[in-house]
Write an enzyme that holds these catalytic residues in place. Sequence first.
Site, PDB file in Angstrom:
ATOM      1  N   CYS A 111       0.742  -1.104  -0.122  1.00  0.00           N
ATOM      2  CA  CYS A 111      -0.030   0.072   0.071  1.00  0.00           C
ATOM      3  C   CYS A 111       1.007   1.325  -0.026  1.00  0.00           C
ATOM      4  O   CYS A 111       0.177   2.410  -0.165  1.00  0.00           O
ATOM      5  CB  CYS A 111      -1.076  -0.098   1.043  1.00  0.00           C
ATOM      6  N   HIS A 247      -3.321   7.051   2.717  1.00  0.00           N
ATOM      7  CA  HIS A 247      -3.766   5.647   2.246  1.00  0.00           C
ATOM      8  C   HIS A 247      -5.115   5.423   3.047  1.00  0.00           C
ATOM      9  O   HIS A 247      -5.379   5.647   3.980  1.00  0.00           O
ATOM     10  CB  HIS A 247      -2.701   4.828   2.601  1.00  0.00           C
ATOM     11  N   ASN A 277     -10.224  -0.425   0.639  1.00  0.00           N
ATOM     12  CA  ASN A 277      -8.721  -0.264   0.545  1.00  0.00           C
ATOM     13  C   ASN A 277      -8.558  -0.828  -0.887  1.00  0.00           C
ATOM     14  O   ASN A 277      -8.304  -2.038  -1.014  1.00  0.00           O
ATOM     15  CB  ASN A 277      -8.115  -0.980   1.686  1.00  0.00           C
TER      16      ASN A 277
HETATM   17  O1  UT7 Z   1      -3.522  -1.304   4.003  1.00  0.00           O
HETATM   18  C1  UT7 Z   1      -3.117  -1.660   5.093  1.00  0.00           C
HETATM   19  C2  UT7 Z   1      -3.667  -2.797   5.535  1.00  0.00           C
HETATM   20  N1  UT7 Z   1      -4.787  -3.025   6.453  1.00  0.00           N
HETATM   21  C3  UT7 Z   1      -5.117  -2.156   7.472  1.00  0.00           C
HETATM   22  O2  UT7 Z   1      -4.676  -1.028   7.774  1.00  0.00           O
HETATM   23  C4  UT7 Z   1      -6.093  -2.682   8.458  1.00  0.00           C
HETATM   24  C5  UT7 Z   1      -5.683  -2.208   9.804  1.00  0.00           C
HETATM   25  N2  UT7 Z   1      -6.596  -2.651  10.783  1.00  0.00           N
HETATM   26  C6  UT7 Z   1      -7.956  -2.380  10.791  1.00  0.00           C
HETATM   27  O3  UT7 Z   1      -8.437  -1.628   9.914  1.00  0.00           O
HETATM   28  C7  UT7 Z   1      -8.935  -2.992  11.898  1.00  0.00           C
HETATM   29  O4  UT7 Z   1      -8.023  -3.767  12.917  1.00  0.00           O
HETATM   30  C8  UT7 Z   1      -9.902  -4.089  11.458  1.00  0.00           C
HETATM   31  C9  UT7 Z   1     -11.040  -3.297  10.711  1.00  0.00           C
HETATM   32  C10 UT7 Z   1      -9.212  -4.969  10.197  1.00  0.00           C
HETATM   33  C11 UT7 Z   1     -10.671  -4.728  12.490  1.00  0.00           C
HETATM   34  O5  UT7 Z   1     -11.288  -4.060  13.276  1.00  0.00           O
HETATM   35  P1  UT7 Z   1     -10.927  -4.286  14.851  1.00  0.00           P
HETATM   36  O6  UT7 Z   1     -11.898  -3.046  15.597  1.00  0.00           O
HETATM   37  O7  UT7 Z   1      -9.423  -4.123  14.998  1.00  0.00           O
HETATM   38  O8  UT7 Z   1     -11.522  -5.604  15.184  1.00  0.00           O
HETATM   39  P2  UT7 Z   1     -11.050  -6.848  15.769  1.00  0.00           P
HETATM   40  O9  UT7 Z   1     -10.147  -7.375  14.623  1.00  0.00           O
HETATM   41  O10 UT7 Z   1     -10.659  -6.638  17.071  1.00  0.00           O
HETATM   42  O11 UT7 Z   1     -12.311  -7.595  16.038  1.00  0.00           O
HETATM   43  C12 UT7 Z   1     -13.458  -7.415  16.586  1.00  0.00           C
HETATM   44  C13 UT7 Z   1     -14.377  -8.475  16.682  1.00  0.00           C
HETATM   45  C14 UT7 Z   1     -13.980  -9.738  16.834  1.00  0.00           C
HETATM   46  O12 UT7 Z   1     -14.945 -10.695  17.500  1.00  0.00           O
HETATM   47  P3  UT7 Z   1     -14.461 -11.049  19.000  1.00  0.00           P
HETATM   48  O13 UT7 Z   1     -13.234 -11.767  18.878  1.00  0.00           O
HETATM   49  O14 UT7 Z   1     -14.536  -9.682  19.599  1.00  0.00           O
HETATM   50  O15 UT7 Z   1     -15.919 -11.865  19.263  1.00  0.00           O
HETATM   51  C15 UT7 Z   1     -13.780 -10.346  15.202  1.00  0.00           C
HETATM   52  O16 UT7 Z   1     -14.053 -11.908  15.346  1.00  0.00           O
HETATM   53  O17 UT7 Z   1     -15.271  -8.324  15.397  1.00  0.00           O
HETATM   54  C16 UT7 Z   1     -15.108  -9.861  14.610  1.00  0.00           C
HETATM   55  N3  UT7 Z   1     -14.922  -9.295  13.342  1.00  0.00           N
HETATM   56  C17 UT7 Z   1     -16.051  -9.187  12.350  1.00  0.00           C
HETATM   57  N4  UT7 Z   1     -17.457  -9.266  12.672  1.00  0.00           N
HETATM   58  C18 UT7 Z   1     -18.173  -9.005  11.753  1.00  0.00           C
HETATM   59  C19 UT7 Z   1     -13.788  -9.375  12.453  1.00  0.00           C
HETATM   60  N5  UT7 Z   1     -14.151  -9.189  11.116  1.00  0.00           N
HETATM   61  C20 UT7 Z   1     -15.458  -8.962  11.234  1.00  0.00           C
HETATM   62  C21 UT7 Z   1     -16.426  -8.742  10.329  1.00  0.00           C
HETATM   63  N6  UT7 Z   1     -17.796  -8.705  10.755  1.00  0.00           N
HETATM   64  N7  UT7 Z   1     -16.112  -8.362   8.724  1.00  0.00           N
END
Ligand code: UT7
Length: 320
Positions: A111, A247, A277
């Site tokens: 990215c 980005h 993204n």
């Molecule tokens: O280009 C560069 C690459 N990427 C990035 O910059 C991404 C950087 N990271 C992020 O943007 C965030 O970490 C995410 C959007 C990927 C995730 O958000 P988060 O607030 O960090 O969520 P999390 O990973 O802590 O997940 C929270 C909960 C989890 O459930 P439990 O364990 O709390 O029960 C996940 O399993 O949300 C769950 N979860 C979802 N639920 C519904 C993860 N993905 C999803 C989904 N829909 N798509």
Amino acid sequence: MTGRIIGTGSYVPERIVTNEDLAKLVETSDEWIVTRTGIHERRIAVEEGTSAMASRAAERALENAGIKAEELDIILMATSSPDHCFPNGACEVQAAIGAVNAVAYDISAACSGFEFALSTVQAFIRAGIYKTALIIGADCLSKLTDWSDRGTCVLFGDGAGAAVIRAEKTGVIHSVMGSDGVKGPVLSCVARSEGNFLNERKPELGYIYMDGQEVFKFAVKKVPECIRQVLEESKTDIEEVKYFVLHQANYRICEAVAKRLKQPLDKVPMNIGSYGNTSGATVPILLDELNRQGRLQRGDKLVLAGFGGGLTWGAALVEW
Ligand code: UT7
């Protein structure tokens, strides 16, 4: 002499995939995706590949710049999802647009690729080696996405953005790049490197893997850091910057960066809601939108900044 951006162009595929569409594939919801990422929908390539998208963006950038493809000395295409191992995507763009006098190759920095390409052509221009460059950020991450992994499949989209850079007196004022290979495994896609004629390929390794929280923490620390670095090294007051073209990975990352820089959010334009993204393409697509909306005036100062797999990061201070 420095390199000035004299034209921009972008291309996104026609096919719109909404959050509701994805909720039919994996256990997710529009509400979760919008509140955690800011994404409402993304474009997914159905017929076109990375080079086809890049070529359309390139043609539009050339038209916007008012120059012919034959005038290009160099084409750098930033991509981490090329259509082929070789020929490289930049050579395919060269063929498609008829840039017969250019050298063409790809840059792989995920990215951050567009910022890396900008810094690289800038170095060539300052050294007097090339005068006119085309840089492209193009990715088709839908090819590398595990459509059963809700943690990643809701985040990405496909697209391409391009800029024509020409040697002039003003333009790119300064740029910085950085890498931390030790942290590379938190965001990876190891498809091509695994397996040889002795060891079988492992198909499950063909997809994007991401530790979202680690990448999030890295982004909100590194992006403000490299923006401050590029401003300090060029002795530029942050208040002089009109827009921070960041980005587009997550609106919460953009918000956190604005907060850390003590800058209002209206200086951080976003289009993640419409495209998700698109990896190396987010910054040039956003830049092209700002340009075509008439929001950039000659003399405006912009900061372009990216971060991503590698891990890598980069920022450039640009006078429009
Ligand atoms: O280009 C560069 C690459 N990427 C990035 O910059 C991404 C950087 N990271 C992020 O943007 C965030 O970490 C995410 C959007 C990927 C995730 O958000 P988060 O607030 O960090 O969520 P999390 O990973 O802590 O997940 C929270 C909960 C989890 O459930 P439990 O364990 O709390 O029960 C996940 O399993 O949300 C769950 N979860 C979802 N639920 C519904 C993860 N993905 C999803 C989904 N829909 N798509």
